[in-house]
Design a protein around this motif. Structure first.
Motif, PDB file in Angstrom:
ATOM      1  N   HIS A  22      29.857  26.785  33.983  1.00 16.65           N
ATOM      2  CA  HIS A  22      29.785  25.840  35.105  1.00 16.65           C
ATOM      3  C   HIS A  22      31.162  25.275  35.464  1.00 16.65           C
ATOM      4  N   LYS A  23      32.118  25.374  34.538  1.00 19.16           N
ATOM      5  CA  LYS A  23      33.455  24.842  34.804  1.00 19.16           C
ATOM      6  C   LYS A  23      34.173  25.630  35.898  1.00 19.16           C
ATOM      7  N   MET A  24      33.755  26.875  36.128  1.00 20.21           N
ATOM      8  CA  MET A  24      34.399  27.667  37.182  1.00 20.21           C
ATOM      9  C   MET A  24      34.220  27.027  38.548  1.00 20.21           C
ATOM     10  N   ALA A  25      33.084  26.368  38.759  1.00 16.82           N
ATOM     11  CA  ALA A  25      32.855  25.708  40.042  1.00 16.82           C
ATOM     12  C   ALA A  25      33.826  24.549  40.239  1.00 16.82           C
ATOM     13  N   ALA A  68      37.000  24.914  39.329  1.00 18.23           N
ATOM     14  CA  ALA A  68      38.298  25.611  39.395  1.00 18.23           C
ATOM     15  C   ALA A  68      38.958  25.790  38.044  1.00 18.23           C
ATOM     16  N   LEU A  69      38.184  25.774  36.967  1.00 17.92           N
ATOM     17  CA  LEU A  69      38.689  26.182  35.665  1.00 17.92           C
ATOM     18  C   LEU A  69      38.365  27.664  35.507  1.00 17.92           C
ATOM     19  N   LEU A  70      39.358  28.467  35.239  1.00 18.39           N
ATOM     20  CA  LEU A  70      39.198  29.913  35.235  1.00 18.39           C
ATOM     21  C   LEU A  70      39.068  30.449  33.810  1.00 18.39           C
ATOM     22  N   PRO A  71      38.397  31.602  33.639  1.00 17.84           N
ATOM     23  CA  PRO A  71      38.168  32.143  32.294  1.00 17.84           C
ATOM     24  C   PRO A  71      39.454  32.619  31.626  1.00 17.84           C
ATOM     25  N   VAL A  72      39.564  32.305  30.350  1.00 18.89           N
ATOM     26  CA  VAL A  72      40.703  32.690  29.523  1.00 18.89           C
ATOM     27  C   VAL A  72      40.157  33.202  28.191  1.00 18.89           C
ATOM     28  N   LYS A  73      40.691  34.325  27.723  1.00 15.48           N
ATOM     29  CA  LYS A  73      40.270  34.841  26.422  1.00 15.48           C
ATOM     30  C   LYS A  73      40.900  34.034  25.298  1.00 15.48           C
ATOM     31  N   THR A  74      40.095  33.725  24.282  1.00 12.39           N
ATOM     32  CA  THR A  74      40.616  33.180  23.038  1.00 12.39           C
ATOM     33  C   THR A  74      40.276  34.162  21.924  1.00 12.39           C
ATOM     34  N   ALA A  92      33.675  44.856  24.527  1.00 14.86           N
ATOM     35  CA  ALA A  92      33.467  45.522  25.815  1.00 14.86           C
ATOM     36  C   ALA A  92      32.650  44.640  26.746  1.00 14.86           C
ATOM     37  N   GLY A  93      31.661  43.938  26.181  1.00 14.37           N
ATOM     38  CA  GLY A  93      30.861  43.016  26.994  1.00 14.37           C
ATOM     39  C   GLY A  93      31.681  41.858  27.527  1.00 14.37           C
ATOM     40  N   ILE A  94      32.585  41.343  26.690  1.00 10.68           N
ATOM     41  CA  ILE A  94      33.463  40.254  27.129  1.00 10.68           C
ATOM     42  C   ILE A  94      34.358  40.717  28.272  1.00 10.68           C
ATOM     43  N   ASP A  95      34.897  41.936  28.170  1.00 16.69           N
ATOM     44  CA  ASP A  95      35.751  42.470  29.234  1.00 16.69           C
ATOM     45  C   ASP A  95      34.982  42.595  30.544  1.00 16.69           C
ATOM     46  N   ASN A  96      33.746  43.092  30.465  1.00 13.47           N
ATOM     47  CA  ASN A  96      32.930  43.214  31.675  1.00 13.47           C
ATOM     48  C   ASN A  96      32.608  41.844  32.268  1.00 13.47           C
ATOM     49  N   TYR A  97      32.324  40.893  31.382  1.00 14.83           N
ATOM     50  CA  TYR A  97      32.014  39.534  31.828  1.00 14.83           C
ATOM     51  C   TYR A  97      33.226  38.901  32.513  1.00 14.83           C
ATOM     52  N   MET A  98      34.418  39.137  31.939  1.00 15.52           N
ATOM     53  CA  MET A  98      35.638  38.631  32.555  1.00 15.52           C
ATOM     54  C   MET A  98      35.826  39.214  33.954  1.00 15.52           C
ATOM     55  N   ASP A  99      35.582  40.519  34.096  1.00 11.44           N
ATOM     56  CA  ASP A  99      35.710  41.158  35.400  1.00 11.44           C
ATOM     57  C   ASP A  99      34.745  40.536  36.402  1.00 11.44           C
ATOM     58  N   GLU A 100      33.520  40.272  35.953  1.00 14.51           N
ATOM     59  CA  GLU A 100      32.524  39.661  36.835  1.00 14.51           C
ATOM     60  C   GLU A 100      32.953  38.261  37.258  1.00 14.51           C
ATOM     61  N   GLU A 146      35.978  37.021  37.379  1.00 19.06           N
ATOM     62  CA  GLU A 146      37.145  37.070  38.257  1.00 19.06           C
ATOM     63  C   GLU A 146      36.749  37.379  39.697  1.00 19.06           C
ATOM     64  N   ARG A 147      35.667  38.124  39.867  1.00 19.28           N
ATOM     65  CA  ARG A 147      35.182  38.405  41.225  1.00 19.28           C
ATOM     66  C   ARG A 147      34.545  37.169  41.854  1.00 19.28           C
ATOM     67  N   ARG A 148      34.230  36.177  41.025  1.00 20.17           N
ATOM     68  CA  ARG A 148      33.593  34.948  41.516  1.00 20.17           C
ATOM     69  C   ARG A 148      34.584  33.787  41.548  1.00 20.17           C
ATOM     70  N   SER A 149      35.829  34.077  41.726  1.00 18.51           N
ATOM     71  CA  SER A 149      36.861  33.038  41.724  1.00 18.51           C
ATOM     72  C   SER A 149      36.534  31.948  42.743  1.00 18.51           C
ATOM     73  N   PRO A 150      36.729  30.687  42.376  1.00 24.20           N
ATOM     74  CA  PRO A 150      36.477  29.599  43.329  1.00 24.20           C
ATOM     75  C   PRO A 150      37.588  29.436  44.352  1.00 24.20           C
ATOM     76  N   PHE A 151      38.699  30.140  44.166  1.00 28.10           N
ATOM     77  CA  PHE A 151      39.832  29.982  45.069  1.00 28.10           C
ATOM     78  C   PHE A 151      39.666  30.870  46.303  1.00 28.10           C
ATOM     79  N   LYS A 152      40.355  30.483  47.343  1.00 24.61           N
ATOM     80  CA  LYS A 152      40.359  31.287  48.552  1.00 24.61           C
ATOM     81  C   LYS A 152      40.895  32.674  48.248  1.00 24.61           C
ATOM     82  N   ALA A 153      40.336  33.644  48.916  1.00 19.90           N
ATOM     83  CA  ALA A 153      40.852  35.003  48.753  1.00 19.90           C
ATOM     84  C   ALA A 153      42.231  35.101  49.355  1.00 19.90           C
ATOM     85  N   SER A 154      43.131  35.751  48.647  1.00 17.18           N
ATOM     86  CA  SER A 154      44.481  35.947  49.171  1.00 17.18           C
ATOM     87  C   SER A 154      44.427  36.918  50.342  1.00 17.18           C
TER      88      SER A 154
END
Length: 398
Positions: free
Chosen positions: A335-338, A340-346, A370-378, A380-388
């Motif tokens: 929920h933090k993505m909404a 504007a906190l973005l995913p970071v791997k630890t 592999a699941g974490i990588d796919n989740y990260m990709d998903e 990132e496609r849902r970024s709250p920021f405006k598309a460049s």
């Protein structure tokens, strides 16, 4: 080993060892002396050190654990598998900061070779003690490199961090400037949430370091304790722990207090990176990254969206106003993505003594990774920021 030796070694870690509050001798000591992390609560400290003559060459905080609570890297399924096969998973060894899921240096060393030597010493000690496993949690990049060299298994989890200027790298000049970097949908949602709190008559004030009064610390703990009890648990940290933080590390704490009709109703306690100073408490050198860490919150009254305001919007506005480059939101929380906190791997590192279980966990970690990588990709496609804006493509040649 005294506090000065430990803290000097911590300060030598890159990139921000001197500013990170959670591995300071004072922080760890407060966890123990306050009764928060003790053998009685399942945390038996075993500090491991390397010496070259009288010089401290390496050190880490290791704990023997008879449970997996307060770690935030979940291995309950591993423990259950051991139990189903008639084996003991506990006690295990954990290199971590109790109750503190904040990435940073765990293996304090003067150089890479001594850091790797420290890992090998840890594994050898676990073997001698016939422990089931060793777990190094929320490690720094240097720690990860040393663990990889010693053939420990790596595990990745996700946190959500805000960066001042993400994703373009330009600093925000104000909270409104930050909002304008978001998509219209996210910007509208945040404004609606903030409006609900304001219309409920709630205002905020903040205090930093020694300006946090004793009364505010007391009220904070009432809120913090109540939040835990509402979820059916006793709080991990005692009132005495926070009293010790006020006495030994005041420069590392920022408190937001929500008020309505002149009365305090909620608090949010944020940790901040700071170089210890008896004067201002906020001493930085050029190019040092200033970081705020979302830590604890609680409320005596329920107000719609108050949690978001106290734990995200007020701290982010403060970070922008005071030139802080990063706000780390703690463990989990998509929920933090909404906000504007973005995913970071630890990253954590693991060693298991039992060969068959070690092989099984290694295979599990490959699938999980592999699941974490796919989740990260998903995500990132849902970024709250405006598309460049995409660069114009040259016309095709006929």
């Amino acid at each position: 080993m005294n506090a000065d030796q430990w803290n000097a070694l911590l300060a030598a870690q890159s990139p921000d060892g001197s500013l990170n509050p959670f591995m300071r001798h004072e922080y760890l000591a407060a966890l123990h002396t306050s009764g928060s992390a003790t053998p009685e609560t399942g945390w038996t400290p075993r500090f491991v050190t390397l010496w070259q003559g009288t010089a401290l060459a390496g050190a880490c905080a290791l704990y023997l654990k008879d449970h997996s609570y307060g770690e935030y890297v979940f291995d309950h399924a591993w423990a259950n598998a051991y139990q189903q096969h008639g084996l003991s998973y506990y006690p295990k060894a954990v290199v971590a900061v109790p109750f503190t899921p904040v990435p940073g240096a765990r293996l304090l060393a003067r150089n890479a070779a001594e850091r790797t030597l420290l890992v090998k010493a840890l594994v050898a000690w676990c073997e001698e003690e016939k422990l089931s496993s060793l777990h190094l949690l929320f490690a720094s990049d240097d720690d990860v490199a040393a663990c990889e060299e010693s053939n420990l298994m790596l595990r990745h989890t996700l946190q959500f961090h805000w960066t001042n200027g993400a994703p373009e790298g330009l600093r925000f000049s104000s909270f409104d400037d930050f909002l304008m970097s978001l998509s219209q949908e996210k910007r509208k949602k945040i404004r609606q949430e903030r409006r609900k709190v304001a219309e409920a008559g709630v205002t905020f004030r903040w205090s930093l370091g020694q300006d946090i009064s004793s009364a505010d610390w007391d009220f904070f703990y009432q809120c913090y304790e109540r939040t835990y009890f509402e979820h059916g648990n006793a709080p991990y940290l005692s009132r005495d722990f926070f009293q010790r933080m006020r006495g030994t590390m005041p420069e590392n704490w920022l408190l937001f207090v929500a008020e309505r009709d002149g009365a305090a109703i909620a608090t949010s306690l944020i940790a901040v990176s700071a170089r210890p100073s008896v004067d201002t408490g906020q001493i930085y050198t050029e190019n040092e990254v200033k970081i705020a860490y979302g830590r604890y919150w609680g409320a005596m009254e329920r107000v719609d969206c108050l949690h978001f305001e106290a734990c995200y919007y007020q701290p982010l506005a403060w970070c922008i106003a005071h030139g802080f480059q990063r706000f780390e939101g703690g463990a989990q929380g998509e929920h933090k993505m909404a906000r504007a906190l973005l995913p970071v791997k630890t990253t954590s590192a693991h060693w298991l003594a039992h060969p068959a279980f070690s092989d099984a966990v290694e295979r599990f970690l490959e699938r999980e990774g592999a699941g974490i990588d796919n989740y990260m990709d998903e995500l990132e496609r849902r970024s709250p920021f405006k598309a460049s804006p995409q660069p114009a493509q040259p016309p095709k040649q006929q």
